[in-house]
Structures are given as C-alpha cells and as structure tokens.
Design a protein around this motif. Structure first.
Motif, PDB file in Angstrom:
ATOM      1  N   ALA A   1       5.241 -19.536  14.451  1.00 12.99           N
ATOM      2  CA  ALA A   1       5.544 -18.106  13.729  1.00 12.99           C
ATOM      3  C   ALA A   1       4.968 -16.880  13.921  1.00 12.99           C
ATOM      4  O   ALA A   1       5.145 -15.859  14.105  1.00 12.99           O
ATOM      5  N   ILE A   2       3.579 -17.247  14.029  1.00 11.15           N
ATOM      6  CA  ILE A   2       2.535 -16.112  13.993  1.00 11.15           C
ATOM      7  C   ILE A   2       2.578 -15.632  15.393  1.00 11.15           C
ATOM      8  O   ILE A   2       2.483 -14.265  15.483  1.00 11.15           O
ATOM      9  N   MET A   3       2.901 -16.229  16.633  1.00  9.98           N
ATOM     10  CA  MET A   3       3.064 -15.745  17.735  1.00  9.98           C
ATOM     11  C   MET A   3       4.252 -14.732  17.771  1.00  9.98           C
ATOM     12  O   MET A   3       4.097 -13.481  18.445  1.00  9.98           O
ATOM     13  N   CYS A   4       5.377 -14.864  16.959  1.00  5.10           N
ATOM     14  CA  CYS A   4       6.349 -14.006  16.871  1.00  5.10           C
ATOM     15  C   CYS A   4       6.058 -12.848  15.897  1.00  5.10           C
ATOM     16  O   CYS A   4       6.291 -11.666  16.289  1.00  5.10           O
ATOM     17  N   TYR A   5       5.176 -13.031  15.005  1.00  7.31           N
ATOM     18  CA  TYR A   5       4.651 -11.898  14.284  1.00  7.31           C
ATOM     19  C   TYR A   5       3.774 -10.821  15.296  1.00  7.31           C
ATOM     20  O   TYR A   5       4.000 -10.018  15.024  1.00  7.31           O
ATOM     21  N   ALA A   6       3.035 -11.550  15.900  1.00  9.13           N
ATOM     22  CA  ALA A   6       2.298 -10.908  17.030  1.00  9.13           C
ATOM     23  C   ALA A   6       2.822 -10.099  17.806  1.00  9.13           C
ATOM     24  O   ALA A   6       2.487  -8.887  17.896  1.00  9.13           O
ATOM     25  N   GLU A   7       3.877 -10.405  18.337  1.00  9.92           N
ATOM     26  CA  GLU A   7       4.816  -9.751  19.250  1.00  9.92           C
ATOM     27  C   GLU A   7       5.356  -8.578  18.585  1.00  9.92           C
ATOM     28  O   GLU A   7       5.336  -7.311  19.007  1.00  9.92           O
ATOM     29  N   PHE A   8       5.927  -8.821  17.304  1.00  8.49           N
ATOM     30  CA  PHE A   8       6.522  -7.833  16.417  1.00  8.49           C
ATOM     31  C   PHE A   8       5.735  -6.766  16.355  1.00  8.49           C
ATOM     32  O   PHE A   8       5.782  -5.452  16.344  1.00  8.49           O
ATOM     33  N   ALA A   9       4.475  -7.234  15.613  1.00  8.06           N
ATOM     34  CA  ALA A   9       3.605  -6.282  15.030  1.00  8.06           C
ATOM     35  C   ALA A   9       2.907  -5.295  16.198  1.00  8.06           C
ATOM     36  O   ALA A   9       2.464  -4.112  16.052  1.00  8.06           O
ATOM     37  N   SER A  10       2.531  -5.842  17.389  1.00  9.03           N
ATOM     38  CA  SER A  10       2.166  -5.114  18.478  1.00  9.03           C
ATOM     39  C   SER A  10       3.045  -4.427  19.251  1.00  9.03           C
ATOM     40  O   SER A  10       2.918  -3.078  19.807  1.00  9.03           O
ATOM     41  N   THR A  11       4.523  -4.442  18.841  1.00  5.77           N
ATOM     42  CA  THR A  11       5.623  -3.568  19.393  1.00  5.77           C
ATOM     43  C   THR A  11       5.936  -2.397  18.258  1.00  5.77           C
ATOM     44  O   THR A  11       6.347  -1.386  18.652  1.00  5.77           O
ATOM     45  N   VAL A  12       5.752  -2.896  16.806  1.00  3.16           N
ATOM     46  CA  VAL A  12       6.199  -2.069  15.728  1.00  3.16           C
ATOM     47  C   VAL A  12       5.159  -2.041  14.887  1.00  3.16           C
ATOM     48  O   VAL A  12       4.903  -2.725  13.845  1.00  3.16           O
ATOM     49  N   PRO A  13       3.917  -1.355  15.317  1.00  2.00           N
ATOM     50  CA  PRO A  13       2.632  -1.368  14.386  1.00  2.00           C
ATOM     51  C   PRO A  13       2.867  -0.649  13.240  1.00  2.00           C
ATOM     52  O   PRO A  13       2.038   0.456  13.069  1.00  2.00           O
ATOM     53  N   VAL A  14       3.794  -0.947  12.171  1.00  2.00           N
ATOM     54  CA  VAL A  14       4.021  -0.312  11.005  1.00  2.00           C
ATOM     55  C   VAL A  14       4.062  -1.273   9.928  1.00  2.00           C
ATOM     56  O   VAL A  14       4.355  -2.511  10.100  1.00  2.00           O
ATOM     57  N   ALA A  15       3.611  -0.639   8.675  1.00  2.00           N
ATOM     58  CA  ALA A  15       3.216  -1.518   7.427  1.00  2.00           C
ATOM     59  C   ALA A  15       4.927  -2.233   7.175  1.00  2.00           C
ATOM     60  O   ALA A  15       5.805  -1.672   7.352  1.00  2.00           O
ATOM     61  N   GLY A  16       4.674  -3.218   6.427  1.00  2.00           N
ATOM     62  CA  GLY A  16       6.042  -3.934   6.183  1.00  2.00           C
ATOM     63  C   GLY A  16       6.226  -5.357   6.612  1.00  2.00           C
ATOM     64  O   GLY A  16       7.195  -6.133   6.012  1.00  2.00           O
ATOM     65  N   SER A  17       5.422  -5.638   7.688  1.00  2.00           N
ATOM     66  CA  SER A  17       5.695  -6.939   8.241  1.00  2.00           C
ATOM     67  C   SER A  17       7.114  -7.210   8.447  1.00  2.00           C
ATOM     68  O   SER A  17       7.848  -6.829   9.042  1.00  2.00           O
ATOM     69  N   ALA A  18       7.409  -8.673   7.931  1.00  2.00           N
ATOM     70  CA  ALA A  18       8.740  -9.126   8.285  1.00  2.00           C
ATOM     71  C   ALA A  18       9.790  -8.358   7.848  1.00  2.00           C
ATOM     72  O   ALA A  18      10.986  -8.225   8.568  1.00  2.00           O
ATOM     73  N   TYR A  19       9.671  -7.707   6.533  1.00  2.00           N
ATOM     74  CA  TYR A  19      10.987  -6.763   6.321  1.00  2.00           C
ATOM     75  C   TYR A  19      11.071  -5.580   7.386  1.00  2.00           C
ATOM     76  O   TYR A  19      12.211  -5.357   7.924  1.00  2.00           O
ATOM     77  N   THR A  20      10.209  -4.893   7.806  1.00  2.00           N
ATOM     78  CA  THR A  20      10.198  -3.951   8.998  1.00  2.00           C
ATOM     79  C   THR A  20      10.766  -4.522  10.373  1.00  2.00           C
ATOM     80  O   THR A  20      11.417  -3.926  10.793  1.00  2.00           O
ATOM     81  N   PHE A  21      10.099  -5.773  10.658  1.00  2.00           N
ATOM     82  CA  PHE A  21      10.774  -6.357  11.921  1.00  2.00           C
ATOM     83  C   PHE A  21      12.103  -6.777  11.722  1.00  2.00           C
ATOM     84  O   PHE A  21      13.129  -6.453  12.772  1.00  2.00           O
ATOM     85  N   THR A  22      12.598  -7.142  10.857  1.00  3.23           N
ATOM     86  CA  THR A  22      14.198  -7.730  10.463  1.00  3.23           C
ATOM     87  C   THR A  22      14.796  -6.215  10.552  1.00  3.23           C
ATOM     88  O   THR A  22      15.997  -6.183  10.672  1.00  3.23           O
ATOM     89  N   TYR A  23      14.331  -5.284   9.875  1.00  4.34           N
ATOM     90  CA  TYR A  23      15.254  -3.993   9.828  1.00  4.34           C
ATOM     91  C   TYR A  23      15.613  -3.390  11.130  1.00  4.34           C
ATOM     92  O   TYR A  23      16.509  -2.919  11.326  1.00  4.34           O
ATOM     93  N   ALA A  24      14.555  -3.793  12.369  1.00  5.76           N
ATOM     94  CA  ALA A  24      14.690  -3.127  13.497  1.00  5.76           C
ATOM     95  C   ALA A  24      15.510  -4.306  14.423  1.00  5.76           C
ATOM     96  O   ALA A  24      15.824  -3.624  15.429  1.00  5.76           O
ATOM     97  N   THR A  25      16.030  -5.432  13.883  1.00  9.48           N
ATOM     98  CA  THR A  25      16.671  -6.171  14.788  1.00  9.48           C
ATOM     99  C   THR A  25      18.009  -6.664  14.212  1.00  9.48           C
ATOM    100  O   THR A  25      18.899  -6.734  14.674  1.00  9.48           O
ATOM    101  N   MET A  26      17.895  -6.974  12.790  1.00 11.43           N
ATOM    102  CA  MET A  26      19.234  -7.780  12.080  1.00 11.43           C
ATOM    103  C   MET A  26      19.894  -6.994  11.125  1.00 11.43           C
ATOM    104  O   MET A  26      20.869  -7.434  10.566  1.00 11.43           O
ATOM    105  N   GLY A  27      19.419  -5.603  10.710  1.00 11.15           N
ATOM    106  CA  GLY A  27      19.961  -4.955   9.768  1.00 11.15           C
ATOM    107  C   GLY A  27      19.368  -4.791   8.401  1.00 11.15           C
ATOM    108  O   GLY A  27      18.458  -5.573   8.096  1.00 11.15           O
ATOM    109  N   GLU A  28      20.233  -3.801   7.763  1.00 15.33           N
ATOM    110  CA  GLU A  28      19.493  -3.561   6.402  1.00 15.33           C
ATOM    111  C   GLU A  28      19.383  -4.681   5.190  1.00 15.33           C
ATOM    112  O   GLU A  28      18.349  -4.618   4.428  1.00 15.33           O
TER     113      GLU A  28
END
Length: 503
Positions: free
Chosen positions: A74-101
């Motif tokens: 799971a942390i590998m997935c977090y690392a890819e997301f965080a290096s792609t979208v380096p913005v506060a919010g963690s899983a919330y921000t990553f999900t907003y950018a992929t699966m909707g509000e």
C-alpha cells in the motif's frame, strides 16, 4: 454517484494559493523519522505479546511480516501518488484525482476518523503509561482528577495541548522535537532487544504454528467475531494458520501511520525524490524493529505462559525470566513512543481537514494559514481542543479498532487509484512507480480488504454508522459548496441569448 474528478493540475494549482499554502521544509530523514515516530509506539511493547498469546503463538513473527508486506504494498501506491501529486490530503487528494468527489469525501471522512480516534486513544494511554513509569520509579501519581463529579484524565489533555501549540508554531519545529523523542524510544527498543537475546530458549519456538483450538464461548457473541467468521459461520478459533492471519489483522495496527506521512507531501522539499525515500526508509526500520521484538518476546517465554497473563506484554516476558527491572525501562520507552504518535496523528488530522476545507467540502475559512509559520492554525487549534476534551473526559478505548478500519479502507482506495491513474493519466511525471502494475496494486487492495474482513462485526457496524453520518454531511453541506462543483456549474451554465459569453 458523483464522479466529478479534480484534475492533478487543478490540485497542484490550489496548493499555490498564498492564503492556503504550506511551507516546504521537510527532508528525507524528517519523513523517515515521522514514519518511525507514528508507527513505533507503546504497541511495540504490547501488541505482539497479545497477538502471540491469544492468536498466533511464535508464528506472530510471520504475522508481523505479513502485515509489513501488506503495508509495504500500500505504501508503494502512496509513494507513487505522493510523488505525482505532492499536495496535502494523502488518500483523500489521490482519490479525488482518480475516482471522483464522493469517494474522495468518504475516504477523507475515514481518515478523519483514523487520525481523531487514534490521537484521542493514544493520548489516554499516554497518561496511563506515565503513571506506570512513575510508579515503577517509586513516585506516586494520580492520572485522573475529579471535576464537577467527572473523572478527568489531565495528562491526556496536557499532552494534546502541548503538541497542538507546537504544531501551530511550525511543522519543522515539531519535527525536531519529535525526532528527539523518536531517537530516545528507538534506543530503548534496541537496548531491550539486545538484552532479550541473552534469554532466548529455542524450545519456545516449537510448535512455530500451534494447532488450532476452538475459542470458548466465541460463537455466542456475534459482535466480537470477525466479519468473515460471522458471514461464513465458521467457529471462532485460536492459533493455526487462521490464527496467524487474524494476528496479522491485529498487529497491522502497529504499521498504521505511514499514510500520515503522505499527508505532509505539500511540506516536503523535492517531494518527487524525498517522499518515496523517506517513506520506505521509515517502513524498513520499523519492520526490522517489530520482527526483532517479536523474536525476542516469543523466544524468551512460551506463548502458553503469555496466554495465562491478563494483559501480556514485553515487560511480562522479562518478568517471567526474573528481570523485573525491564518494566521501568519499557515504561519510559512507551511514554516516548506514545508522545511522538500523538504528535504525528494531530499533524495528519489537521492536514486532512485542511485539504477538505480548501476544496470547499468543509468551511473554507478553516483552511487559511498563518502568514509567519504557514500552518493551518485554526484547524490545528480546533482539532486539538476536541481531541483533548474527548481524551480527557471519555472512555475512548472502545474505539481502538476504528483506527484500523479507517486506515485499511484508505489503503484499498489508494491501491486501486494507482490502476485508474495509470490508465487515465499515463503522461504525468512520476518520481516513483509501483512495479508490476496493475498486479501489485490489486494485490495490495485484496490483502487490505482481507484484513478489514477479519475485524469484528461491531467495528463494521460502527464504521457504517460513521460513513452514514459523513454521507449526510456531504449531501447537506459539502456537495452544494464544493469548489469543483461550482466551477463545473459555471462552465456548463448556458449563456442567455444576447448576453456576453462567460469569461
């Protein structure tokens, strides 16, 4: 369902808002120490012993490895997301950018549950361990005082108040204070491990996976059964392979917190490089510490002896081999451990709420940062106050498993989100890429879901109630005020005939 997605570009652009931006001040070691700070708490001295005594025996070593592998995927997935979208919010921000509000709101709401209950529960335990440590050194201590007929855990209130003030003063200052406590607790853990190896008895590792035995009276209590056990009608059992898997669900609690590191992405210098390095360095150190402690604990005494204790811990193992002095050392280590966990969870709570507020799903005035320290002081003070009051005045121990289910649900969505983002935005620059995608992200989601199913039915019921409350808040407040929703409405708004076009 609301599938509107916030683009990565819009997410990064929002982080440049001067009134709602965070200062980039953290490096690789800051992140690694933050991960160690939140993962190595008092649990390193107790969770493994309880899992060995009640579920797995010596195979709890494998339980830790399985939990670490699951967390690592799971942390590998977090690392890819965080290096792609380096913005506060963690899983919330990553999900907003992929699966909707809507799913993003749900996962943000889950993370608030994880951080809030975690900070409150651990602040409560901090007071308990402080009392035990002082008593071990012969100093009397009253962990509660009575105010207007109510018992108040004043140490819990105090520790939350102190770290709330530090976090308002600045993330870098808090990280430095946390680093000191982290170094102290790691030194104590290493000391305990080295001493424990002198008392190892190889016979205690046999049988490595004890034969499964039925749990007395377990089938009669539907609420304490795991969801998978209740759904399949299987008789609850201790030990065996399924006991080892159940122990993995329990000790997974020891690895939560690395998702909190990802919430600080917006405060990291060169996040594309430093975030993955910091996260993996911290996870590697934590895994090594937990496996070594579990080897020492199960090798010093038989799991059968631990099972006869009411609350088995690493200190219990030392006591059973005649080394009572270890209790005082372990108590000091537990206090240092819990101190840093509280700090990082309070940080994570404020950053998740900050991201939700900046997007308009919670009141926007909450997300304003201070001019000097660039911290979301309003959120930090409000969140810290609520956590301090709940920890001081209520019995939050009943909500411990809620921390696990909130974390695991976030892991599931982030893992699946990698598959989605690879398909929808293959063009985005990535500082780290999960290997063998989509196989590993899907495996990560499946393992996390399996661990969720091994949590109790009562935890699931409480979780569903929390989700229902969150859905009501989203429909009544968040969705109508969403900044993304307002932008979509403005773009789609038809221009009346003869009126100038929308600009």
């Amino acid at each position: 369902m609301d599938w509107r997605v916030k683009s990565v570009e819009a997410t990064i652009a929002d982080s440049a808002d001067e009134e709602r931006s965070l200062r980039r001040s953290l490096g690789t070691w800051d992140l690694a120490l933050m991960g160690i700070a939140v993962a190595v708490g008092a649990g390193i001295f107790s969770v493994g012993a309880q899992a060995a005594a009640n579920f797995a025996g010596p195979s709890v070593i494998l339980s830790f490895v399985l939990a670490a592998v699951t967390c690592g995927l799971a942390i590998m997935c977090y690392a890819e997301f965080a290096s792609t979208v380096p913005v506060a919010g963690s899983a919330y921000t990553f999900t907003y950018a992929t699966m909707g509000e809507l799913l993003a709101w749900i996962i943000g709401w889950d993370l608030i549950l994880e951080m809030f209950t975690g900070a409150a529960v651990i602040a409560k335990y901090w007071g308990v361990y402080l009392g035990e440590a002082l008593l071990a050194f012969g100093l009397p201590f009253a962990p509660t005082v009575t105010i207007a007929g109510l018992e108040v855990s004043w140490p819990a209130f105090l520790i939350v108040a102190v770290f709330t003030a530090l976090l308002v003063a600045g993330t870098k200052l808090t990280a430095r204070v946390g680093s000191v406590f982290t170094i102290i607790k790691v030194a104590i853990v290493l000391f305990v491990i080295v001493v424990g190896f002198f008392f190892l008895n190889p016979a205690n590792f046999t049988p490595f996976i004890p034969e499964a035995v039925p749990t007395e009276g377990g089938a009669d209590d539907v609420w304490t059964q795991s969801l998978v056990s209740w759904a399949t009608g299987a008789a609850p059992a201790q030990y065996g392979v399924f006991g080892m898997l159940a122990a993995a669900s329990l000790v997974f609690f020891a690895f939560i917190g690395f998702d909190v590191v990802a919430t600080s992405a917006e405060e990291v210098r060169e996040p594309q490089k430093r975030l993955p390095r910091g996260i993996f360095l911290g996870l590697g150190i934590v895994t090594a510490l937990y496996v070594l402690v579990s080897i020492v604990m199960t090798g010093m005494v038989s799991y059968r002896e631990l099972a006869q204790e009411e609350a088995p811990s690493l200190a219990t193992a030392f006591r059973l081999v005649g080394q009572d002095w270890a209790s005082a050392v372990i108590s000091v280590g537990a206090i240092a451990g819990l101190t840093t966990v509280i700090m990082v969870l309070l940080l994570g709570l404020s950053r998740i709420t900050f991201a939700l507020s900046r997007d308009g799903l919670l009141p926007r005035w909450l997300s304003k940062t201070t001019h000097h320290t660039k911290t979301p002081a309003r959120i930090q003070i409000i969140g810290g106050t609520v956590v301090a009051l709940v920890a001081a005045f209520t019995d939050v121990g009943l909500l411990e498993e809620m921390i696990n289910i909130g974390t695991l649900s976030a892991f599931v969505l982030v893992s699946l989100g990698i598959v989605v983002l690879r398909r929808t935005r293959p063009d985005l620059p990535r500082g780290f890429r999960v290997p063998w995608s989509p196989v590993l992200p899907i495996l990560s989601a499946a393992l996390c879901l399996w661990l969720m199913l091994n949590l109790t039915t009562l935890t699931w019921v409480r979780f569903l109630v929390w989700l229902a409350i969150g859905l009501v808040i989203y429909l009544i407040y968040g969705r109508p005020r969403s900044r993304l929703g307002e932008q979509v409405s403005e773009v789609e708004l038809p221009t009346p005939q003869g009126a100038p076009p929308f600009e």
